[in-house]
Design a protein around this motif. Structure first.
Motif, PDB file in Angstrom:
ATOM      1  N   ASP A 246       0.989  -1.235   0.085  1.00 27.03           N
ATOM      2  CA  ASP A 246       0.041  -0.083   0.002  1.00 27.03           C
ATOM      3  C   ASP A 246       0.716   1.299  -0.044  1.00 27.03           C
ATOM      4  O   ASP A 246       0.724   2.263  -0.652  1.00 27.03           O
ATOM      5  N   LYS A 247       1.807   1.327   0.764  1.00 33.41           N
ATOM      6  CA  LYS A 247       2.696   2.517   0.911  1.00 33.41           C
ATOM      7  C   LYS A 247       3.513   2.669  -0.221  1.00 33.41           C
ATOM      8  O   LYS A 247       3.667   3.737  -0.740  1.00 33.41           O
ATOM      9  N   VAL A 248       4.074   1.605  -1.062  1.00 32.30           N
ATOM     10  CA  VAL A 248       4.661   1.561  -2.281  1.00 32.30           C
ATOM     11  C   VAL A 248       3.752   2.190  -3.351  1.00 32.30           C
ATOM     12  O   VAL A 248       4.260   3.075  -4.050  1.00 32.30           O
ATOM     13  N   ALA A 249       2.736   1.692  -3.482  1.00 33.42           N
ATOM     14  CA  ALA A 249       1.761   2.132  -4.502  1.00 33.42           C
ATOM     15  C   ALA A 249       1.440   3.653  -4.370  1.00 33.42           C
ATOM     16  O   ALA A 249       1.278   4.231  -5.265  1.00 33.42           O
ATOM     17  N   MET A 250       1.161   4.011  -2.664  1.00 36.12           N
ATOM     18  CA  MET A 250       0.995   5.698  -2.586  1.00 36.12           C
ATOM     19  C   MET A 250       2.187   6.384  -3.145  1.00 36.12           C
ATOM     20  O   MET A 250       1.850   7.576  -3.791  1.00 36.12           O
ATOM     21  N   GLU A 251       3.384   5.902  -2.966  1.00 34.46           N
ATOM     22  CA  GLU A 251       4.571   6.702  -3.473  1.00 34.46           C
ATOM     23  C   GLU A 251       4.570   6.662  -4.770  1.00 34.46           C
ATOM     24  O   GLU A 251       4.814   7.829  -5.426  1.00 34.46           O
ATOM     25  N   VAL A 252       4.405   5.552  -5.480  1.00 32.84           N
ATOM     26  CA  VAL A 252       4.544   5.500  -7.260  1.00 32.84           C
ATOM     27  C   VAL A 252       3.601   6.039  -7.680  1.00 32.84           C
ATOM     28  O   VAL A 252       3.799   6.947  -8.720  1.00 32.84           O
ATOM     29  N   VAL A 253       2.441   6.661  -7.188  1.00 31.39           N
ATOM     30  CA  VAL A 253       1.615   7.401  -7.820  1.00 31.39           C
ATOM     31  C   VAL A 253       2.096   9.075  -8.234  1.00 31.39           C
ATOM     32  O   VAL A 253       1.539   9.360  -9.073  1.00 31.39           O
ATOM     33  N   ASN A 254       2.808   9.343  -7.171  1.00 28.65           N
ATOM     34  CA  ASN A 254       3.653  10.502  -7.541  1.00 28.65           C
ATOM     35  C   ASN A 254       4.363  10.802  -8.474  1.00 28.65           C
ATOM     36  O   ASN A 254       4.760  11.721  -8.991  1.00 28.65           O
ATOM     37  N   LEU A 255       4.916   9.720  -9.311  1.00 26.73           N
ATOM     38  CA  LEU A 255       5.651   9.750 -10.578  1.00 26.73           C
ATOM     39  C   LEU A 255       4.901  10.496 -11.652  1.00 26.73           C
ATOM     40  O   LEU A 255       5.459  11.295 -12.366  1.00 26.73           O
ATOM     41  N   ILE A 256       3.576  10.254 -11.435  1.00 23.87           N
ATOM     42  CA  ILE A 256       2.645  10.876 -12.704  1.00 23.87           C
ATOM     43  C   ILE A 256       2.659  12.124 -12.710  1.00 23.87           C
ATOM     44  O   ILE A 256       2.956  12.921 -13.792  1.00 23.87           O
ATOM     45  N   SER A 257       2.633  12.712 -11.528  1.00 24.51           N
ATOM     46  CA  SER A 257       2.650  14.425 -11.565  1.00 24.51           C
ATOM     47  C   SER A 257       3.904  15.109 -11.512  1.00 24.51           C
ATOM     48  O   SER A 257       4.262  15.995 -11.931  1.00 24.51           O
ATOM     49  N   THR A 258       5.029  14.206 -10.777  1.00 30.08           N
ATOM     50  CA  THR A 258       6.202  14.557 -10.783  1.00 30.08           C
ATOM     51  C   THR A 258       7.259  14.806 -11.849  1.00 30.08           C
ATOM     52  O   THR A 258       7.378  15.650 -12.669  1.00 30.08           O
ATOM     53  N   LEU A 259       7.364  13.475 -12.402  1.00 31.55           N
ATOM     54  CA  LEU A 259       8.242  13.204 -13.443  1.00 31.55           C
ATOM     55  C   LEU A 259       7.420  13.272 -14.704  1.00 31.55           C
ATOM     56  O   LEU A 259       8.023  14.157 -15.744  1.00 31.55           O
ATOM     57  N   GLY A 260       6.275  13.068 -14.754  1.00 31.80           N
ATOM     58  CA  GLY A 260       5.427  13.135 -16.153  1.00 31.80           C
ATOM     59  C   GLY A 260       5.227  14.546 -16.390  1.00 31.80           C
ATOM     60  O   GLY A 260       5.497  15.036 -17.540  1.00 31.80           O
ATOM     61  N   ASP A 261       4.735  15.540 -15.381  1.00 32.99           N
ATOM     62  CA  ASP A 261       4.546  16.912 -15.771  1.00 32.99           C
ATOM     63  C   ASP A 261       5.607  17.630 -15.949  1.00 32.99           C
ATOM     64  O   ASP A 261       6.209  18.333 -16.968  1.00 32.99           O
ATOM     65  N   PHE A 262       6.635  17.529 -15.111  1.00 35.37           N
ATOM     66  CA  PHE A 262       7.763  18.176 -15.171  1.00 35.37           C
ATOM     67  C   PHE A 262       8.658  18.011 -16.270  1.00 35.37           C
ATOM     68  O   PHE A 262       9.177  18.991 -16.953  1.00 35.37           O
ATOM     69  N   THR A 263       8.740  16.782 -16.594  1.00 36.40           N
ATOM     70  CA  THR A 263       9.743  16.351 -17.766  1.00 36.40           C
ATOM     71  C   THR A 263       9.030  16.777 -19.030  1.00 36.40           C
ATOM     72  O   THR A 263       9.844  17.382 -19.805  1.00 36.40           O
ATOM     73  N   SER A 264       7.846  16.830 -19.224  1.00 31.74           N
ATOM     74  CA  SER A 264       7.461  17.270 -20.390  1.00 31.74           C
ATOM     75  C   SER A 264       7.470  18.767 -20.489  1.00 31.74           C
ATOM     76  O   SER A 264       7.736  19.469 -21.472  1.00 31.74           O
ATOM     77  N   LEU A 265       7.440  19.444 -19.453  1.00 34.59           N
ATOM     78  CA  LEU A 265       7.494  20.999 -19.611  1.00 34.59           C
ATOM     79  C   LEU A 265       8.911  21.316 -19.641  1.00 34.59           C
ATOM     80  O   LEU A 265       9.401  22.240 -20.286  1.00 34.59           O
ATOM     81  N   LEU A 266       9.915  20.471 -19.244  1.00 32.56           N
ATOM     82  CA  LEU A 266      11.225  20.830 -19.392  1.00 32.56           C
ATOM     83  C   LEU A 266      11.731  20.454 -20.664  1.00 32.56           C
ATOM     84  O   LEU A 266      12.277  21.451 -21.340  1.00 32.56           O
ATOM     85  N   ILE A 267      11.245  19.502 -21.570  1.00 32.03           N
ATOM     86  CA  ILE A 267      11.259  19.441 -22.949  1.00 32.03           C
ATOM     87  C   ILE A 267      10.942  20.713 -23.680  1.00 32.03           C
ATOM     88  O   ILE A 267      11.701  21.069 -24.687  1.00 32.03           O
ATOM     89  N   CYS A 268       9.729  21.003 -23.396  1.00 33.93           N
ATOM     90  CA  CYS A 268       9.334  22.301 -24.315  1.00 33.93           C
ATOM     91  C   CYS A 268      10.258  23.375 -24.024  1.00 33.93           C
ATOM     92  O   CYS A 268      10.537  24.222 -24.915  1.00 33.93           O
TER      93      CYS A 268
END
Length: 467
Positions: A246-268
């Motif tokens: 449960d704790k690992v799943a809760m942590e991994v959810v944060n990848l979507i908003s942090t890595l996903g959004d941040f990196t796409s903005l940095l590419i642009c």
């Protein structure tokens, strides 16, 4: 008492509330936050009292002050919301937009031993994909190159010249498919990609999409117990089995908003930095120093313009301002980078960019995935400019559509005009690999119609919705 700790001073607890009269998030800020930071700096100095959607907070504007808060050498600053005096006293409205962010139970809002344990788990989970000596990292890089080439091949279907939105047609889908790959979600399904897009887009469908993705991530983590895969949850479970699924799943959810959004903005932001950049930017790109180009873009236009709140654990002074125990401070990365004491020391014509910037944070809460985000951005920019013979903005640089929030700033779209380089037939075929059931029968008349991948279907769906 620790001899390095400053003496505790009985600072008045109500000074912030009395001083904060100016709302940060105005139309002026949305259009261009830079003049707002400079006006605040000119009026208050390196620390300013502001209203953040009606809630009084201190904003750290000076480079030294932001760095001091982030490094937190003396344990003066906490990210635990229960160290926020106004929250404990029930003075923060339940519908305050940033409250859910600060109530996140993940690693960014822990301190002390629990924070250290979660950071170790994250370091172990990301290491196979950030350490380029590891086979997982090399496989991931090859997959990202393949996805980038597929997205560029979609542009080529419209002919050698044209217009495109590189945010919607390239940067975001590329990072989202990489994000789902790291999480272990089947990134070849339409539903997973579309839901990830909805979450990052933060539109009306975001809540439902996040609920579905959270369920999917929980299922991935559960299946990895005793049956590890090539993904971040498996590596985290192996390194810290005591965390539980449960704790690992809760942590991994944060990848979507942090890595996903941040990196796409940095590419642009990196693409814009190259297209509009000075001689230093062009020299670093031409010299094969793409990491320097990405680093320069992260410094000039950090996607995380402001960071989440820190709360004073005792009375202290910051930039000459008295901070009462429990007062919130928002460190502003964008304002710190514009601080004359920092910006004035930079050489704009140097091929090498500063490593002292704060785009990745600093101290115990520094972003643990900075190398991974940089690698994805570097591959995206490299493949784009290798394929482009000409690339120019579709709008003047000062008319590009930016989306601003209290914490992030990035392009909502990146319109460009382009001309593609001609590719040999073999290279063009390699840019859109086909295997197994996805390979259509070929005849003397040429290849049959290609079966669309989920990535291609996502981009085409988005384009239809916009037309």
């Amino acid at each position: 008492m620790d001899p390095q700790m400053p003496p505790i001073t009985p600072f008045p607890a109500g000074r912030l509330q009395a001083s904060a009269t100016e709302e940060l998030l105005t139309r002026e800020f949305d259009n261009d936050p830079a003049p707002v930071y400079e006006r605040l700096r000119g009026k208050y100095g390196s620390v300013a009292p502001i209203l953040l959607m009606g809630v009084p907070v201190w904003m750290a504007l000076g480079y030294d002050e932001v760095l001091s808060v982030l490094r937190n050498h003396n344990g003066l600053w906490s990210k635990r919301i229960n160290d926020w005096r106004a929250y404990v006293h029930g003075e923060i409205p339940a519908d305050w937009p940033l409250l859910t962010v600060h109530l996140n139970p993940g690693v960014p809002f822990h301190e002390g031993r629990s924070h250290a344990e979660l950071r170790e788990a994250w370091a172990a989970g990301l290491k196979p994909f950030q350490d380029r000596t590891q086979p997982q990292a090399r496989r991931l890089e090859n997959e990202i190159r393949g996805h980038a080439d597929e997205l560029l091949a979609l542009l080529a279907e419209g002919g050698p010249t044209g217009f495109a939105d590189l945010a919607a047609q390239y940067a975001r889908p590329l990072t989202l498919v990489a994000c789902n790959r790291l999480i272990g979600i089947d990134a070849t399904t339409d539903e997973a990609l579309i839901d990830t897009w909805r979450v990052v887009d933060a539109g009306p469908d975001a809540a439902g999409a996040m609920s579905r993705l959270t369920t999917a991530i929980g299922q991935v983590v559960e299946t990895r117990v005793g049956n590890p895969g090539d993904d971040v949850p498996s590596a985290m479970l192996a390194a810290a089995p005591g965390l539980g699924t449960d704790k690992v799943a809760m942590e991994v959810v944060n990848l979507i908003s942090t890595l996903g959004d941040f990196t796409s903005l940095l590419i642009c932001n990196t693409i814009v930095e190259v297209v509009t950049g000075d001689a230093g930017v062009r020299a670093s790109l031409a010299g094969g120093m793409l990491h320097e180009t990405v680093n320069r873009a992260a410094m000039a236009k950090p996607p995380n313009t402001n960071l989440t709140l820190r709360f004073a654990t005792t009375g202290t002074r910051l930039g000459g301002v008295a901070i009462a125990p429990g007062d919130p401070v928002m460190p502003s990365v964008a304002a710190a980078h514009a601080d004359p004491g920092f910006a004035g020391a930079l050489d704009p014509h140097s091929v090498h960019s500063s490593r002292a910037h704060l785009a990745w944070g600093a101290g115990p809460h520094r972003c643990p995935g900075d190398e991974l985000a940089t690698t994805i951005t570097t591959i995206a920019v490299e493949r784009l400019f290798e394929r482009m013979a000409e690339l120019e903005l579709g709008l003047p640089a000062d008319h590009l559509p930016w989306r601003s929030s209290a914490l992030m700033r990035g392009l909502s779209s990146l319109p460009v005009r382009y001309r593609l380089r001609q590719q040999p037939a073999a290279a063009a075929e390699q840019a859109a690999p086909r295997t197994g059931a996805d390979r259509p029968a070929e005849t003397a008349a040429g290849p049959g119609p290609r079966t669309q991948s989920a990535l291609a279907r996502l981009v085409r769906t988005l384009l239809r919705q916009r037309s």
